[in-house]
Design a protein around this motif. Structure first.
Motif, PDB file in Angstrom:
ATOM      1  N   LYS A  66     -36.937-128.326   2.634  1.00  0.00           N
ATOM      2  CA  LYS A  66     -36.524-126.935   2.407  1.00  0.00           C
ATOM      3  C   LYS A  66     -35.161-126.875   1.724  1.00  0.00           C
ATOM      4  O   LYS A  66     -34.934-126.041   0.842  1.00  0.00           O
ATOM      5  N   PHE A  67     -34.252-127.766   2.118  1.00  0.00           N
ATOM      6  CA  PHE A  67     -32.934-127.824   1.482  1.00  0.00           C
ATOM      7  C   PHE A  67     -33.070-128.227   0.014  1.00  0.00           C
ATOM      8  O   PHE A  67     -32.459-127.621  -0.873  1.00  0.00           O
ATOM      9  N   THR A  68     -33.885-129.232  -0.255  1.00  0.00           N
ATOM     10  CA  THR A  68     -34.105-129.684  -1.634  1.00  0.00           C
ATOM     11  C   THR A  68     -34.723-128.571  -2.467  1.00  0.00           C
ATOM     12  O   THR A  68     -34.262-128.296  -3.582  1.00  0.00           O
ATOM     13  N   SER A  69     -35.738-127.922  -1.936  1.00  0.00           N
ATOM     14  CA  SER A  69     -36.404-126.841  -2.652  1.00  0.00           C
ATOM     15  C   SER A  69     -35.421-125.719  -2.990  1.00  0.00           C
ATOM     16  O   SER A  69     -35.366-125.239  -4.132  1.00  0.00           O
ATOM     17  N   LYS A  78     -27.161-122.965  -5.383  1.00  0.00           N
ATOM     18  CA  LYS A  78     -26.668-121.806  -4.622  1.00  0.00           C
ATOM     19  C   LYS A  78     -27.620-121.572  -3.448  1.00  0.00           C
ATOM     20  O   LYS A  78     -28.518-120.740  -3.521  1.00  0.00           O
ATOM     21  N   VAL A  79     -27.404-122.326  -2.375  1.00  0.00           N
ATOM     22  CA  VAL A  79     -28.326-122.357  -1.247  1.00  0.00           C
ATOM     23  C   VAL A  79     -27.837-121.440  -0.128  1.00  0.00           C
ATOM     24  O   VAL A  79     -26.659-121.445   0.222  1.00  0.00           O
ATOM     25  N   ASP A  80     -28.772-120.685   0.435  1.00  0.00           N
ATOM     26  CA  ASP A  80     -28.499-119.793   1.555  1.00  0.00           C
ATOM     27  C   ASP A  80     -27.872-120.582   2.713  1.00  0.00           C
ATOM     28  O   ASP A  80     -28.257-121.711   2.996  1.00  0.00           O
ATOM     29  N   GLU A  81     -26.911-119.962   3.370  1.00  0.00           N
ATOM     30  CA  GLU A  81     -26.195-120.610   4.474  1.00  0.00           C
ATOM     31  C   GLU A  81     -27.135-121.053   5.596  1.00  0.00           C
ATOM     32  O   GLU A  81     -26.905-122.084   6.221  1.00  0.00           O
ATOM     33  N   LYS A  82     -28.215-120.298   5.862  1.00  0.00           N
ATOM     34  CA  LYS A  82     -29.167-120.679   6.913  1.00  0.00           C
ATOM     35  C   LYS A  82     -29.865-121.983   6.563  1.00  0.00           C
ATOM     36  O   LYS A  82     -30.098-122.818   7.439  1.00  0.00           O
ATOM     37  N   SER A 122     -29.545-125.425   8.681  1.00  0.00           N
ATOM     38  CA  SER A 122     -30.723-126.149   9.178  1.00  0.00           C
ATOM     39  C   SER A 122     -30.688-127.608   8.743  1.00  0.00           C
ATOM     40  O   SER A 122     -31.059-128.504   9.515  1.00  0.00           O
ATOM     41  N   PHE A 123     -30.241-127.851   7.522  1.00  0.00           N
ATOM     42  CA  PHE A 123     -30.104-129.219   6.993  1.00  0.00           C
ATOM     43  C   PHE A 123     -29.141-130.021   7.873  1.00  0.00           C
ATOM     44  O   PHE A 123     -29.457-131.124   8.327  1.00  0.00           O
ATOM     45  N   PHE A 124     -27.974-129.448   8.166  1.00  0.00           N
ATOM     46  CA  PHE A 124     -26.992-130.144   8.995  1.00  0.00           C
ATOM     47  C   PHE A 124     -27.450-130.236  10.453  1.00  0.00           C
ATOM     48  O   PHE A 124     -27.244-131.257  11.106  1.00  0.00           O
TER      49      PHE A 124
END
Length: 181
Positions: free
Chosen positions: A119-122, A130-134, A138-140
């Motif tokens: 999901k982070f990669t996508s 420019k990835v949403d903070e959520k 979730s990645f971390f």
């Protein structure tokens, strides 16, 4: 001279420089053949060696994690060559056909950590970083670090280079063709 799409041919060993011929020999010993993508890079004197150095750099990501990034990025960028190559590599790294299809779609419900990575990669590829903070949270929360984030971005960059090169040229895919999604 203008080059058309039909003029993009993969060079043979005899058509590349001596340095690239030596790399072809190494590839044949290591993996049994020279993939067309690598051979195409050899049309440039330094690109193949540079690309292979990038691919073989030390990373914090495990082999399965790297394949998640490769599969998601290649799917979003519509690169049939890389989808096919990384489907084969994904199977070699223990993913099933069903898991590979799910990963290409941007998730991995069968593994919480890999799902966060997919999901982070996508989100990273689709939104130019420019990835949403959520999504980042979730990645971390899945156990990834800032060092992992850097490696994901470097791997995305690696894959974008190959995706774009094949998308621009359309040379023959020399892996079993991955199914369309």
């Amino acid at each position: 001279m203008t080059t058309t799409a039909s003029a993009f041919n993969v060079p043979t060993k005899s058509e590349v420089s001596e340095n690239n011929q030596a790399i072809f020999d190494q590839l044949e010993k290591q993996i049994g053949f020279v993939p067309n993508l690598y051979a195409f890079y050899a049309k440039n004197e330094t690109a193949l060696a540079d690309y292979l150095a990038l691919q073989s750099r030390k990373t914090t990501l495990k082999a399965k994690e790297k394949e998640v990034v490769n599969l998601v990025t290649s799917q979003i960028n519509g690169c049939r060559y890389c989808q096919s190559a990384h489907t084969a590599l994904g199977k070699m790294n223990g993913f099933t056909n069903e898991q590979i299809i799910e990963i290409r779609g941007g998730s991995a419900s069968f593994d919480e950590k890999l799902d966060a990575l997919a999901k982070f990669t996508s989100a990273t590829v689709s939104n130019q970083g420019k990835v949403d903070e959520k999504v980042k949270a979730s990645f971390f929360a899945a156990g990834y670090s800032e060092a992992n984030l850097i490696d994901v971005v470097i791997l995305i960059g690696d894959k974008i280079m190959s995706n774009y090169l094949h998308n621009l040229t359309g040379f023959e895919i020399d892996f079993p063709l991955a199914p369309e999604l």
